[in-house]
Design a protein around this motif. Structure first.
Motif, PDB file in Angstrom:
ATOM      1  N   GLU A 175     -56.710  50.481 -16.590  1.00 11.95           N
ATOM      2  CA  GLU A 175     -55.508  49.858 -17.215  1.00 11.95           C
ATOM      3  C   GLU A 175     -54.288  50.806 -17.067  1.00 11.95           C
ATOM      4  OE1 GLU A 175     -53.876  47.764 -21.059  1.00 11.95           O
ATOM      5  OE2 GLU A 175     -55.979  48.316 -20.904  1.00 11.95           O
ATOM      6  N   GLU A 176     -54.651  52.058 -17.609  1.00 11.54           N
ATOM      7  CA  GLU A 176     -53.655  53.195 -17.673  1.00 11.54           C
ATOM      8  C   GLU A 176     -52.892  53.492 -16.330  1.00 11.54           C
ATOM      9  OE1 GLU A 176     -55.075  55.752 -21.520  1.00 11.54           O
ATOM     10  OE2 GLU A 176     -55.954  55.921 -19.685  1.00 11.54           O
ATOM     11  N   SER A 177     -54.112  53.419 -15.246  1.00 15.90           N
ATOM     12  CA  SER A 177     -53.713  53.689 -13.869  1.00 15.90           C
ATOM     13  C   SER A 177     -52.684  52.690 -13.450  1.00 15.90           C
ATOM     14  CB  SER A 177     -54.869  53.891 -12.860  1.00 15.90           C
ATOM     15  OG  SER A 177     -55.446  55.166 -13.300  1.00 15.90           O
ATOM     16  N   ARG A 178     -52.959  51.676 -13.584  1.00 12.69           N
ATOM     17  CA  ARG A 178     -52.053  50.444 -12.870  1.00 12.69           C
ATOM     18  C   ARG A 178     -50.762  50.560 -13.788  1.00 12.69           C
ATOM     19  NH1 ARG A 178     -57.038  47.219 -13.138  1.00 12.69           N
ATOM     20  NH2 ARG A 178     -56.629  46.703 -15.248  1.00 12.69           N
ATOM     21  N   ARG A 179     -50.760  50.953 -15.156  1.00 14.56           N
ATOM     22  CA  ARG A 179     -49.605  50.964 -15.930  1.00 14.56           C
ATOM     23  C   ARG A 179     -48.688  52.146 -14.929  1.00 14.56           C
ATOM     24  NH1 ARG A 179     -51.117  52.348 -20.471  1.00 14.56           N
ATOM     25  NH2 ARG A 179     -51.981  50.301 -21.021  1.00 14.56           N
TER      26      ARG A 179
END
Length: 227
Positions: A175-179
């Motif tokens: 999720e953090e990587s997508r953000r």
């Protein structure tokens, strides 16, 4: 191949051995009186969007340009403003290397944050490959001898880029990587829309599938984007 607005589709695509592409990129490289590589390295920029396959191409070119090294712009961009690292590449790496000096460069952020190592460009190289998003900027185009644009399908590049970041753990979990990816795209898309490095490319290579390739081959555009 689906591309961001403003980037023209290259093609038609032709399978070309990596060794042949490297030979094309070395055309015009200086030779010394002793038959060596001259008094300065040939600078090849491998540019493209994030996740396009730039690092893979740069590493495949390396043995065919040897003796050579790859300078990753991500190392220079570490804890620097997005696309605000050109002065580090120019003043810390390219200018001294082109003067025939041995380069052992530590960017300021490395010193400040205790990162080990150096950006190493020893004397006596045949080529220096500058690899990364923004490797072919107008600001230092006069220091680059040959340029490659790696064209890629935008959605597939995103999938690959996020998967790579998750695997390497550089931007947190999925999720953090997508953000982070979408935050990065908010900078990368207008940057490339302004720079249009494909218009300065000596070769355009497909970083996502376009034609069937044998081992050791890449797909090279024979159309108007290449020169």
């Amino acid at each position: 191949m689906v591309l961001p607005d403003g980037e023209p589709a290259a093609g038609p695509w032709t399978p070309v051995p990596v060794a042949t592409l490297a030979q094309r990129l070395l055309e015009g490289a200086p030779r010394g009186d002793d038959g060596g590589w001259g008094d300065r390295p040939w600078v090849v920029a491998v540019d493209g969007r994030s996740g396009s396959g730039k690092s893979t191409l740069a590493q495949s070119l390396l043995p065919h340009l040897a003796p050579a090294v790859v300078v990753h712009t991500d190392d220079l961009a570490w804890h620097e403003p997005m696309f605000g690292w050109a002065h580090l590449l120019v003043e810390g790496v390219l200018e001294p290397a082109l003067r025939g000096e041995d380069v052992s460069f530590r960017p300021p952020a490395w010193e400040e944050r205790g990162r080990e190592g150096v950006v190493d460009v020893p004397v006596g190289l045949r080529a220096v490959v500058v690899e990364g998003a923004g490797a072919n900027q107008r600001r230092f185009a006069h220091l680059v001898d040959r340029t490659v644009w790696v064209q890629s399908d935008h959605a597939l590049a995103e999938q690959r880029g996020i998967a790579r970041d998750v695997e390497q753990g550089v931007n947190g979990d999925a999720e953090e990587s997508r953000r982070f990816w979408h935050e990065w795209m908010a900078h990368e898309l207008p940057f490339f829309a302004d720079e249009q490095p494909w218009t300065r490319a000596d070769a355009v290579v497909a970083g996502t599938p376009t034609v069937a390739l044998a081992e050791g081959e890449v797909a090279v555009a024979e159309g108007p984007l290449g020169r």
